[in-house]
Design a protein around this motif. Structure first.
Motif, PDB file in Angstrom:
ATOM      1  N   VAL A 121       0.853  -1.181   0.000  1.00  0.00           N
ATOM      2  CA  VAL A 121       0.000   0.000   0.000  1.00  0.00           C
ATOM      3  C   VAL A 121       0.892   1.234   0.000  1.00  0.00           C
ATOM      4  O   VAL A 121       1.812   1.352   0.806  1.00  0.00           O
ATOM      5  CB  VAL A 121      -0.959  -0.002   1.215  1.00  0.00           C
ATOM      6  N   PHE A 156      -4.918  -2.306   3.325  1.00  0.00           N
ATOM      7  CA  PHE A 156      -5.693  -2.693   2.136  1.00  0.00           C
ATOM      8  C   PHE A 156      -7.101  -3.155   2.552  1.00  0.00           C
ATOM      9  O   PHE A 156      -8.099  -2.785   1.931  1.00  0.00           O
ATOM     10  CB  PHE A 156      -4.965  -3.807   1.378  1.00  0.00           C
ATOM     11  N   LEU A 171      -2.956   0.453  -3.953  1.00  0.00           N
ATOM     12  CA  LEU A 171      -2.183  -0.780  -3.827  1.00  0.00           C
ATOM     13  C   LEU A 171      -1.316  -0.883  -5.067  1.00  0.00           C
ATOM     14  O   LEU A 171      -1.820  -0.729  -6.185  1.00  0.00           O
ATOM     15  CB  LEU A 171      -3.098  -2.015  -3.727  1.00  0.00           C
TER      16      LEU A 171
END
Ligand code: ATP
Ligand code: MG
Length: 555
Positions: A121, A156, A171
């Motif tokens: 991320v 995430f 992401l």
């Protein structure tokens, strides 16, 4: 079917041969339209490649709505796409899918990548993204690349739960920040978007990028060959990376081919949509549009379009095909199949002065000289007729072999020989009626004594039984040869004279109840199709599909 081969077929042959990548497997392709517009002739090329290749190898082809991107999508488009593909003659059987149906699996594969340390991320702002992108000599950067995977997993999952605003996190795949291929510089796999999806509603606020979703969708469906246009060539390493690094059930192969471009037209849904939205055409199915529904309404047959796609071939280099070649393929088809009929588009009265008043008879006319099985039909003939205004001149010009006072004998198609004797004019001097005499011994159109007929053969319509009609003549929608070029404002390239509407045209009787969508060759005038929307009993409307004369020059 004609035996065709191309580089895609060659690759596939290798792949399914013993020892090949898909040895012994059934060839499986897919056509993945984004349901944000109607299909155009460019899509036909892709359709013929996707479905046609599967067909050729005894394989199957899926139809998948690529609705990964939550932008405007519409069930109207989904239905139209299916109708158009069926019309072209292709079928996906029960394999109709939506890319968005794989969102959950795609999400799970993203988690898998994070677990494997292959995704993270990232919290670069869009500005930083640009700044850290690097260039050919400088690698990209992200300070978040080495974030512990536990942290990425947590973030995430919370992205999915809707805890963060748009743009806060993405992401990214962890691939190669110094790759010469920028698609490999840790591409974004997911982004946050608070937008309603047409099928998923508000279930998702993170959406996968095309480059991540597409290979996964292909792999889940068991596609062997993912055939796409050339702009995806630089994305192929990423495609391969995705199917190699997530535990998808198969590893499809992407093969690219050149997009189809056609001169005097645009092939982009965005631009076509603009024409519709701005009211510059009557709709997606305006007969001037390069959409499948537009071409169909114009009079194009599925066979002519498939022939066109077969014959332009499949190559790796982009090229622009002449619109004239598409027309050529239509003429070729209709020349064999279309019923011949008589229609006078710009009528003027013709009176056969020596034909008894009040008398009428029928003459026999061939339905299609190229098809003996098409037979003949009976057409009414009498003293009062219509002929094409341009077939008469009060004063002849050199080489004019049609009607003028005391001019040559002309043949009224299938009926009689006539000779013009004069004309009637109104106060302004305009010709309102042509006068002629016929030879009663020439029934059928040939002289009894075998003398040579020096004039032309003309089409005509009987005044008493003929039907009034509207006829629409089309020419290129764009006056510029390359309105699709990146440096051009395509709207400024429009042809102001692309539509000419003729009213008061005269059709022979049987055309009055032509089935909407039926194609005809109007003798000497071109190929015409009964309009599927506006034509009604008592008010026939015809579209000119193509002029008779073939302007297309081979080579
Ligand atoms: P557009 O720019 O018109 O929206 P697109 O590629 O975004 O085109 P999609 O609905 O995503 O449209 O296309 C579905 C398939 O059709 C894709 O595989 C695409 O490569 C192919 N395709 C689209 N346009 C052409 C074209 N002009 N020639 C060949 N294939 C095309
Ligand atoms: Mg697209």
């Amino acid at each position: 079917m004609e035996e065709t081969s191309n580089f895609i077929h060659d690759f596939i042959r290798e792949d399914i041969a013993p020892g090949g990548r898909f040895a012994g497997m059934q060839v499986h392709t897919r056509f993945p339209p984004e349901p944000n517009g109607y299909l155009h002739i460019g899509h036909c090329k892709a359709l013929c490649i996707d479905f046609g290749t599967a067909e050729k190898f005894g394989g199957i082809c899926n139809l998948r709505m690529d609705d990964t991107n939550p932008a405007k999508e519409d069930t109207e488009f989904v239905e139209a796409i299916q109708e158009d593909i069926h019309w072209l003659g292709f079928d996906w059987d029960d394999r109709f899918f939506y890319g968005s149906d794989y969102f959950e699996q795609t999400y799970q594969y993203a988690l898998e990548l994070i677990e494997k340390g292959l995704a993270y991320v990232c919290e670069l702002t869009p500005e930083q993204f640009r700044e850290y992108r690097g260039d050919v000599n400088t690698p990209a950067r992200s300070p978040w690349r080495d974030r512990p995977k536990e942290e990425s997993l947590d973030l995430f999952q919370r992205m999915r739960a809707g805890e963060f605003p748009e743009g806060k996190y993405t992401l990214r795949a962890k691939i190669d920040l110094s790759s010469g291929n920028f698609n490999m510089r840790d591409p974004v796999l997911y982004r946050i978007r608070y937008i309603e999806h047409h099928r998923q509603g508000t279930k998702w606020c993170i959406f996968p990028m095309y480059d991540f979703a597409h290979p996964i969708q292909d792999a889940i469906e068991g596609v062997t060959h993912s055939l796409c246009s050339l702009e995806y060539e630089d994305h192929r390493p990423l495609y391969d990376w995705v199917v190699a690094n997530v535990s998808v059930p198969s590893r499809p192969r992407q093969i690219e081919f050149a997009r189809l471009g056609i001169n005097y037209t645009v092939l982009s849904k965005r631009k076509l949509r603009k024409l519709v939205e701005e009211g510059l055409v009557s709709g997606w199915d305006d007969p001037r549009m390069p959409t499948l529904c537009g071409l169909r309404r114009r009079g194009y047959t599925a066979r002519s379009i498939r022939n066109f796609c077969d014959r332009i071939g499949v190559a790796k280099v982009s090229s622009t095909v002449e619109f004239g070649f598409l027309e050529h393929c239509l003429r070729e088809d209709l020349n064999d199949t279309a019923l011949r009929a008589m229609a006078v588009l710009r009528p003027v009265k013709l009176t056969v002065t020596n034909y008894p008043e009040g008398q009428t008879e029928t003459v026999e006319v061939e339905n299609n000289p190229n098809d003996p099985a098409a037979g003949t039909r009976q057409v009414a003939f009498s003293r009062n007729l219509y002929v094409e205004a341009e077939d008469f001149l009060p004063e002849p010009v050199p080489k004019f072999k049609r009607l003028y006072p005391n001019g040559p004998e002309c043949r009224l198609k299938g009926a009689y020989l006539i000779r013009c004797t004069g004309c009637v004019r109104d106060e302004s001097g305009a010709v309102t009626e042509i006068l002629a005499e016929y030879d009663p011994a020439s029934r059928g159109g040939d002289p009894a004594d075998g003398r040579k007929v020096k004039g032309a053969t003309l089409h005509w319509v009987d005044a008493a039984t003929g039907v009034d009609a509207e006829v629409r003549l089309y020419s290129n929608l764009f006056a510029d040869e390359s309105p699709d070029a990146a440096d051009k404002d395509f709207l400024a390239c429009l042809n102001p004279d692309s539509l000419e509407v003729l009213t008061g045209c005269k059709l022979e009787q049987m055309l009055g109840d032509a089935k909407p969508g039926a194609d005809f060759q109007f003798l000497r005038m071109g190929y015409f199709c009964a309009d599927s929307k506006d034509s009604a009993p008592g008010h026939p409307v015809f579209n000119r599909a193509a002029a008779l004369k073939d302007g297309f020059k081979k080579g």
